[in-house]
Design an enzyme around this catalytic site. Structure first.
Site, PDB file in Angstrom:
ATOM      1  CG  ASP A  47     141.430 -67.410  96.191  1.00  0.00           C
ATOM      2  OD1 ASP A  47     142.001 -67.540  97.278  1.00  0.00           O
ATOM      3  OD2 ASP A  47     140.226 -67.715  96.008  1.00  0.00           O
ATOM      4  CE1 TYR A  52     135.050 -70.493  95.105  1.00  0.00           C
ATOM      5  CE2 TYR A  52     137.131 -69.823  94.147  1.00  0.00           C
ATOM      6  CZ  TYR A  52     136.189 -69.710  95.137  1.00  0.00           C
ATOM      7  OH  TYR A  52     136.381 -68.807  96.145  1.00  0.00           O
ATOM      8  CE  LYS A  77     139.260 -69.704  98.780  1.00  0.00           C
ATOM      9  NZ  LYS A  77     139.002 -69.549  97.356  1.00  0.00           N
ATOM     10  CG  HIS A 108     135.420 -72.681 100.464  1.00  0.00           C
ATOM     11  ND1 HIS A 108     135.403 -73.100  99.157  1.00  0.00           N
ATOM     12  CD2 HIS A 108     135.018 -71.393 100.432  1.00  0.00           C
ATOM     13  CE1 HIS A 108     135.026 -72.106  98.376  1.00  0.00           C
ATOM     14  NE2 HIS A 108     134.774 -71.062  99.126  1.00  0.00           N
TER      15      HIS A 108
END
Ligand code: A2P
Length: 305
Positions: A47, A52, A77, A108
């Site tokens: 994931d 990120y 996401k 997200h």
């Protein structure tokens, strides 16, 4: 030691491995090592998210792992600043990942943000007064209208949401523009945020709930909790293993994050825990009250009400 390799079935018919490696707070190098270690250890679910900023190394590790792509479930996401252009955002994610498709693409947060005209947009834009720059002329139903078309492009196999409350899910599902039910709702969940009602609601609607921060995130108090340590001792397992196995017993997907090789491996181990002990973990919240570790200030948007 048996590994936690069970799966759940999404409303698309696809199988999703019940344990996935979370990569939030893993930087590029950590992300690369963590994903390689995890895939070698038997994880088949990774994931990540555009936000990120580790998609490049996460994707490289997936490609270099030697494991056939179709055996790995990959999620990324849609970041807040790209709610008006999810297809373009997904294409950019795939480019960074070096993959032809992802298995799951999530909104997200239900909150559209203003896209800066120049510079980095994979961050939260701020207003001059320091508050978060929400895109108030857009909303999550409009985003979903575009997202729900993406499985047809082949760029993602399924689409879903993240950080959606029951109220926001109801708004989404009852809108006439919505013709596809999200496959997944990924939210924070652990013993101090057990999400009993949300899990029930999602199961009723055929949406798989995924738990992020299942160990209580970076500054977790769970590892020093005497009650949890006591139960873990009974089974000669770690508190992390107790929390992950507890999560799985609730019929949800659990996404523990680690960049430590030993912990990545041990987090995938199955532990047989009695019904009684599992239930008592679910009662920890009665003692300490609810705690949300990930709670950004999105005001005035009603995120968790
Ligand atoms: P690390 O990456 O150094 O292992 P969450 O999944 O709730 O976001 O929690 C992640 C946090 O828990 C990270 O700080 C991670 O640190 C730590 N962590 C992950 N697995 C374990 C484990 N088995 N024992 C102790 N801490 C862990």
């Amino acid at each position: 030691m048996t590994k936690l390799t069970g799966t759940l079935t999404l409303n698309t018919g696809a199988k999703i491995p019940q344990v996935g490696l979370g990569t939030w707070l893993s930087n590029e190098e950590e992300g690369y090592q963590a994903v390689l270690t995890a895939l070698k250890a038997g994880y088949r679910h990774i994931d990540t998210a555009a936000f990120y900023k580790n998609e490049v190394s996460v994707g490289r590790a997936i490609r270099e792992s030697g494991i056939p792509r179709e055996e790995i479930f990959v999620t990324t996401k849609l970041t807040g600043t790209q709610h008006r252009e999810p297809k373009k955002a997904l294409e950019e994610s795939l480019e960074r990942l070096g993959l032809d498709y992802v298995d799951l693409y999530l909104m997200h947060w239900p909150i559209p943000l203003k896209k800066p005209t120049v510079g980095d947009y994979l961050r939260v834009p701020l207003n001059p007064d320091g508050s978060r720059a929400l895109d108030n002329d857009w909303d999550f139903v409009k985003t979903w209208e575009l997202l729900q078309e993406l499985p047809q492009t082949g760029l993602t196999r399924a689409v879903g949401v993240s950080n959606f409350s029951i109220k926001n899910l109801e708004t989404l599902l009852s809108d006439k523009r919505t013709h596809l039910t999200p496959a997944v709702n990924q939210v924070e969940s652990h013993p101090l945020l057990p999400q009993f009602e949300l899990i029930q609601f999602c199961q009723w609607k055929g949406i798989v709930l995924e738990a992020y921060s299942p160990l209580g995130s970076a500054n977790s108090n769970f590892f020093s909790d005497e009650f949890l340590k006591g139960i873990a001792e009974t089974y000669k397992c770690s508190v992390a293993q107790l929390l992950i196995n507890w999560g799985l017993s609730r019929g949800i997907v659990v996404l523990p994050k680690s960049s430590n090789p030993e912990r990545i491996v041990s987090n995938l181990e199955s532990v047989e825990i009695s019904e009684n002990d599992l239930e008592s973990v679910g009662h920890l919240v009665d003692k300490y009250g609810e705690k949300r570790y990930v709670n950004p200030d999105w005001s005035p948007f009603p995120t968790f009400q």
